[in-house]
Design a protein around this motif. Structure first.
Motif, mmCIF file in Angstrom:
data_model
loop_
_atom_site.group_PDB
_atom_site.id
_atom_site.type_symbol
_atom_site.label_atom_id
_atom_site.label_comp_id
_atom_site.label_asym_id
_atom_site.label_seq_id
_atom_site.Cartn_x
_atom_site.Cartn_y
_atom_site.Cartn_z
ATOM 1 N N SER A 52 0.964 -1.449 -0.036
ATOM 2 C CA SER A 52 0.175 -0.046 0.083
ATOM 3 C C SER A 52 1.111 1.217 0.039
ATOM 4 N N ILE A 53 1.803 1.201 0.180
ATOM 5 C CA ILE A 53 3.007 2.642 0.715
ATOM 6 C C ILE A 53 4.315 2.420 0.536
ATOM 7 N N SER A 54 5.066 3.428 -0.191
ATOM 8 C CA SER A 54 6.592 3.153 -0.851
ATOM 9 C C SER A 54 6.896 4.542 0.765
ATOM 10 N N CYS A 55 8.125 4.656 0.232
ATOM 11 C CA CYS A 55 9.148 5.595 0.858
ATOM 12 C C CYS A 55 8.651 6.840 0.339
ATOM 13 N N ALA A 56 7.637 6.927 -0.677
ATOM 14 C CA ALA A 56 7.828 8.011 -1.361
ATOM 15 C C ALA A 56 6.727 9.036 -0.992
ATOM 16 N N SER A 57 5.493 7.708 -0.187
ATOM 17 C CA SER A 57 4.306 8.327 -0.174
ATOM 18 C C SER A 57 4.303 8.865 1.713
ATOM 19 N N CYS A 58 4.964 9.189 2.153
ATOM 20 C CA CYS A 58 5.080 9.813 3.611
ATOM 21 C C CYS A 58 6.618 11.514 2.824
ATOM 22 N N HIS A 59 7.299 11.077 1.728
ATOM 23 C CA HIS A 59 7.716 11.930 1.580
ATOM 24 C C HIS A 59 7.856 12.632 -0.363
ATOM 25 N N LYS A 60 6.909 13.939 -0.115
ATOM 26 C CA LYS A 60 6.610 14.002 -1.436
ATOM 27 C C LYS A 60 7.019 15.316 -1.771
ATOM 28 N N ALA A 62 5.959 17.936 -3.531
ATOM 29 C CA ALA A 62 4.877 19.244 -3.341
ATOM 30 C C ALA A 62 4.366 19.462 -1.675
ATOM 31 N N TYR A 63 5.168 18.803 -0.711
ATOM 32 C CA TYR A 63 5.273 18.636 0.672
ATOM 33 C C TYR A 63 6.510 18.841 0.783
ATOM 34 N N GLY A 64 7.551 19.476 0.172
ATOM 35 C CA GLY A 64 8.957 19.777 0.737
ATOM 36 C C GLY A 64 10.033 18.021 1.347
ATOM 37 N N GLY A 65 9.303 17.486 0.636
ATOM 38 C CA GLY A 65 9.752 16.207 1.012
ATOM 39 C C GLY A 65 9.484 15.445 1.914
ATOM 40 N N THR A 66 8.095 16.153 2.712
ATOM 41 C CA THR A 66 7.376 15.348 3.790
ATOM 42 C C THR A 66 5.797 15.138 2.951
ATOM 43 N N ASP A 67 4.974 14.668 4.110
ATOM 44 C CA ASP A 67 3.657 14.165 3.278
ATOM 45 C C ASP A 67 2.061 15.478 3.846
ATOM 46 N N GLY A 68 2.854 16.219 4.721
ATOM 47 C CA GLY A 68 1.228 17.418 4.710
ATOM 48 C C GLY A 68 0.837 16.873 5.863
#
Length: 308
Positions: A52-60, A62-68
């Motif tokens: 369901s998730i990857s590393c990128a799920s929490c490090h996007k 658009a949110y400066g490398g976070t998940d908002g």
């Protein structure tokens, strides 16, 4: 390789020694083959138990490398208790995670994979799943020159990719290099940042990420026993509410703020930190000046990065 990174940072710091902040270098040395495989792993949910998730799920991006989000959500919609730190410029941190339990990016990369409420996979399970994918098996073998895949190999590839996620050429970096000027508001904000004491903890290439500090050093804040602070590792009373100082790079993009995501806006974060850690109640004007300065720390991903 890590030694080369810190040599580059040291040289930058020496060049701009009169200021508490040093510019991010334009590039860092990295292995392109490892980074390419690491990027693929970073975006692939194959390393989470339920896909369901990857590393990128929490490090996007658009949110400066976070998940908002205040706190991140893992497999089976399980909710964590910590705000996701930015992955951008994380190679410059002296430790990884809020409580510094990982010494480097390689150690950090395995943390979320093995965490039962994040990606929920043991080392053996992660390796077993990758070995069943011919493309992954071949890619690892090409790089490592052996048929065996280990969890250390997984960490090595992801960490190598994360080395590329640096954001040079922020307006403030260009200012330090004499290639740009700050507006009146930005300059006033930087002056306040230095004279009020913010730069005591937020300094260096990453404008933070290089020390542990107590949240509420002047005016205490309530301790949350569920929080993953330094106390969770050391069990020393003195380490309650002690966390790694976060980077202020790209801070305008990474709301909400603090280890628990309890500060919804940058203004709220600035005022609360000034009050609890400096013992100062900022006026709205002073806060606005400091925020103007902080916005100049938003950089640009290098052209070599395929971060999405």
């Amino acid at each position: 390789m890590k030694g080369l990174i810190w040599i580059v940072c040291l040289l930058s710091s020496l060049t701009y020694a009169i200021e508490p902040i040093a510019p991010i270098p334009q590039t860092l040395p990295y292995d392109p083959q490892k980074a390419a495989l690491g990027q693929k792993l970073f975006y692939d949910p194959i390393l989470s138990k339920d896909y369901s998730i990857s590393c990128a799920s929490c490090h996007k991006r658009a949110y400066g490398g976070t998940d908002g989000e205040s706190v991140s959500v893992g497999i089976y919609q399980l909710q964590g208790n910590m705000n996701a730190p930015t992955v951008l410029n994380s190679t410059f941190n002296f430790k990884q995670f809020w409580n510094g339990r990982a010494n480097n990016l390689r150690e950090q990369a395995l943390g979320p994979i093995h965490n039962p409420i994040e990606m929920g996979f043991s080392a053996a399970e992660a390796v077993s799943r990758l070995k069943k994918i011919p493309e992954y098996k071949e890619s690892f073998q090409t790089i490592t020159k052996r048929s065996l895949i280990t969890s250390d190999d997984i960490a090595d590839m992801i960490a190598e990719y994360e080395k590329t996620l640096i954001t040079p050429n922020a307006k403030f970096d260009l200012f330090l290099k004499g290639k740009s000027t700050l507006s009146y508001e930005e300059q006033e904000g930087y002056n306040l940042f230095k004279t009020l004491g913010c730069a005591t903890c937020h300094n260096g290439v990453n404008v933070g990420g290089n020390s542990f500090q107590k949240m509420g050093v002047i005016i205490p804040v309530k301790w949350d026993q569920k929080s993953s602070d330094r106390y969770a590792l050391t069990k020393r009373e003195i380490d309650k509410n002690v966390y790694k100082v976060p980077t202020l790079r790209n801070i305008a993009l990474t709301a909400p703020y603090f280890h628990d995501g309890s500060a919804p806006t940058l203004k709220d974060a600035v005022k609360r930190m000034s009050y609890h850690n400096l013992g100062i109640t900022l006026s709205d004007q002073e806060s606005a000046y400091i925020i103007s300065f902080l916005k100049t720390l938003t950089g640009k991903l290098p052209k070599t990065s395929l971060y999405r």
